[in-house]
Design a protein around this motif. Sequence first.
Motif, PDB file in Angstrom:
ATOM      1  N   ILE A 107      -0.598   1.270   7.341  1.00 34.58           N
ATOM      2  CA  ILE A 107       0.865   1.372   7.230  1.00 34.58           C
ATOM      3  C   ILE A 107       1.506  -0.004   7.304  1.00 34.58           C
ATOM      4  O   ILE A 107       2.432  -0.313   6.546  1.00 34.58           O
ATOM      5  N   LYS A 108       1.003  -0.869   8.183  1.00 31.54           N
ATOM      6  CA  LYS A 108       1.542  -2.240   8.283  1.00 31.54           C
ATOM      7  C   LYS A 108       1.362  -2.989   6.965  1.00 31.54           C
ATOM      8  O   LYS A 108       2.249  -3.721   6.527  1.00 31.54           O
ATOM      9  N   ASP A 109       0.200  -2.813   6.327  1.00 30.87           N
ATOM     10  CA  ASP A 109      -0.019  -3.465   5.024  1.00 30.87           C
ATOM     11  C   ASP A 109       0.953  -2.930   3.976  1.00 30.87           C
ATOM     12  O   ASP A 109       1.505  -3.700   3.178  1.00 30.87           O
ATOM     13  N   PHE A 110       1.181  -1.618   3.973  1.00 33.30           N
ATOM     14  CA  PHE A 110       2.105  -1.052   2.990  1.00 33.30           C
ATOM     15  C   PHE A 110       3.543  -1.490   3.275  1.00 33.30           C
ATOM     16  O   PHE A 110       4.303  -1.752   2.346  1.00 33.30           O
ATOM     17  N   ASP A 111       3.886  -1.600   4.552  1.00 31.77           N
ATOM     18  CA  ASP A 111       5.222  -2.121   4.914  1.00 31.77           C
ATOM     19  C   ASP A 111       5.409  -3.533   4.368  1.00 31.77           C
ATOM     20  O   ASP A 111       6.466  -3.870   3.813  1.00 31.77           O
ATOM     21  N   THR A 112       4.374  -4.365   4.529  1.00 31.43           N
ATOM     22  CA  THR A 112       4.453  -5.751   4.040  1.00 31.43           C
ATOM     23  C   THR A 112       4.555  -5.774   2.519  1.00 31.43           C
ATOM     24  O   THR A 112       5.341  -6.551   1.955  1.00 31.43           O
ATOM     25  N   ALA A 113       3.790  -4.921   1.853  1.00 27.64           N
ATOM     26  CA  ALA A 113       3.871  -4.851   0.388  1.00 27.64           C
ATOM     27  C   ALA A 113       5.282  -4.502  -0.052  1.00 27.64           C
ATOM     28  O   ALA A 113       5.818  -5.097  -0.999  1.00 27.64           O
ATOM     29  N   ILE A 114       5.918  -3.575   0.636  1.00 28.79           N
ATOM     30  CA  ILE A 114       7.282  -3.159   0.287  1.00 28.79           C
ATOM     31  C   ILE A 114       8.271  -4.287   0.542  1.00 28.79           C
ATOM     32  O   ILE A 114       9.237  -4.455  -0.210  1.00 28.79           O
ATOM     33  N   ARG A 115       8.021  -5.107   1.565  1.00 28.20           N
ATOM     34  CA  ARG A 115       8.904  -6.263   1.793  1.00 28.20           C
ATOM     35  C   ARG A 115       8.814  -7.255   0.630  1.00 28.20           C
ATOM     36  O   ARG A 115       9.804  -7.864   0.243  1.00 28.20           O
ATOM     37  N   TYR A 116       7.623  -7.426   0.072  1.00 27.02           N
ATOM     38  CA  TYR A 116       7.454  -8.320  -1.073  1.00 27.02           C
ATOM     39  C   TYR A 116       7.996  -7.705  -2.363  1.00 27.02           C
ATOM     40  O   TYR A 116       8.537  -8.414  -3.212  1.00 27.02           O
ATOM     41  N   LYS A 117       7.844  -6.403  -2.525  1.00 28.01           N
ATOM     42  CA  LYS A 117       8.233  -5.747  -3.787  1.00 28.01           C
ATOM     43  C   LYS A 117       8.732  -4.350  -3.439  1.00 28.01           C
ATOM     44  O   LYS A 117       7.973  -3.389  -3.405  1.00 28.01           O
ATOM     45  N   SER A 118      10.032  -4.269  -3.180  1.00 27.39           N
ATOM     46  CA  SER A 118      10.610  -3.020  -2.671  1.00 27.39           C
ATOM     47  C   SER A 118      10.577  -1.875  -3.678  1.00 27.39           C
ATOM     48  O   SER A 118      10.744  -0.724  -3.299  1.00 27.39           O
ATOM     49  N   ASP A 119      10.346  -2.181  -4.950  1.00 29.62           N
ATOM     50  CA  ASP A 119      10.305  -1.125  -5.965  1.00 29.62           C
ATOM     51  C   ASP A 119       8.874  -0.785  -6.405  1.00 29.62           C
ATOM     52  O   ASP A 119       8.671  -0.164  -7.436  1.00 29.62           O
ATOM     53  N   LEU A 120       7.884  -1.162  -5.603  1.00 24.24           N
ATOM     54  CA  LEU A 120       6.484  -0.880  -5.931  1.00 24.24           C
ATOM     55  C   LEU A 120       6.154   0.542  -5.472  1.00 24.24           C
ATOM     56  O   LEU A 120       5.824   0.791  -4.310  1.00 24.24           O
ATOM     57  N   ALA A 121       6.235   1.463  -6.411  1.00 26.53           N
ATOM     58  CA  ALA A 121       6.094   2.888  -6.092  1.00 26.53           C
ATOM     59  C   ALA A 121       4.756   3.199  -5.431  1.00 26.53           C
ATOM     60  O   ALA A 121       4.677   4.049  -4.533  1.00 26.53           O
ATOM     61  N   GLU A 122       3.688   2.521  -5.858  1.00 30.81           N
ATOM     62  CA  GLU A 122       2.360   2.800  -5.310  1.00 30.81           C
ATOM     63  C   GLU A 122       2.290   2.489  -3.821  1.00 30.81           C
ATOM     64  O   GLU A 122       1.527   3.114  -3.083  1.00 30.81           O
ATOM     65  N   ALA A 123       3.079   1.520  -3.364  1.00 25.09           N
ATOM     66  CA  ALA A 123       3.100   1.214  -1.928  1.00 25.09           C
ATOM     67  C   ALA A 123       3.639   2.401  -1.140  1.00 25.09           C
ATOM     68  O   ALA A 123       3.147   2.719  -0.052  1.00 25.09           O
ATOM     69  N   TYR A 124       4.634   3.099  -1.700  1.00 28.99           N
ATOM     70  CA  TYR A 124       5.208   4.262  -1.020  1.00 28.99           C
ATOM     71  C   TYR A 124       4.232   5.437  -1.018  1.00 28.99           C
ATOM     72  O   TYR A 124       4.116   6.147  -0.012  1.00 28.99           O
ATOM     73  N   VAL A 125       3.537   5.671  -2.136  1.00 26.86           N
ATOM     74  CA  VAL A 125       2.553   6.760  -2.187  1.00 26.86           C
ATOM     75  C   VAL A 125       1.485   6.549  -1.115  1.00 26.86           C
ATOM     76  O   VAL A 125       1.145   7.461  -0.359  1.00 26.86           O
TER      77      VAL A 125
END
Length: 199
Positions: free
Chosen positions: A89-107
């Motif tokens: 979850i921490k990795d996905f949170d960081t990914a979203i901080r870099y690219k908030s519209d990266l749908a795969e990070a949310y999935v």
Amino acid sequence: MKLLAGGAAIAAVAMLAAAGQARAQVDVSGGGLASACAAAAKNGESAYRFEQVCTESLEREMLIPLDRAGTYVNRGIIKMRTQQYDAAIKDFDTAIRYKSDLAEAYVNRGAARIGARRFGEAVADFDNALTLNVKEPEKAYYNRALAHEWLDDYKAAYLDYQKALEIAPDWELVRVQLARFTVSHAQAQTAPAAAAPKP
């Protein structure tokens, strides 16, 4: 329409394990460690050495924001395979901080939240992924169905499984999940006709 989940208590552990089967790996451009990390995520690797490849990429390579976000997602997927849900979850949170519209990070964050038994938050992540037009929407629908089922919302779960199957008709795992449901249609009642107005 009334929906009853058949054998929900027995299937609970199996469903939680199955949640991880719907992951959305992110491709990165170029070669190097980031590409090796993406390949490991895509190929189902779970050994710690593959997680380390991703970490080395993040520490040593100059990555554009999309590739950096994608590498965090891919490392998170590898962590999920060993049930490191909070770390993922921490990795996905960081990914979203870099690219908030990266749908795969949310999935993927939603899938990790299912593993961490944070079902309400997981539903919100799948909603976001679908709003952002995730590349493989069937995975978002499938995972959201799992989360709905854990929240005892069987109708929403059934409808999401149906939608996943509509998009990916050959996905056997979805058929297995749908087979657990019993669907019964309530007797439709019609409202009495309105009385004619008096003259």
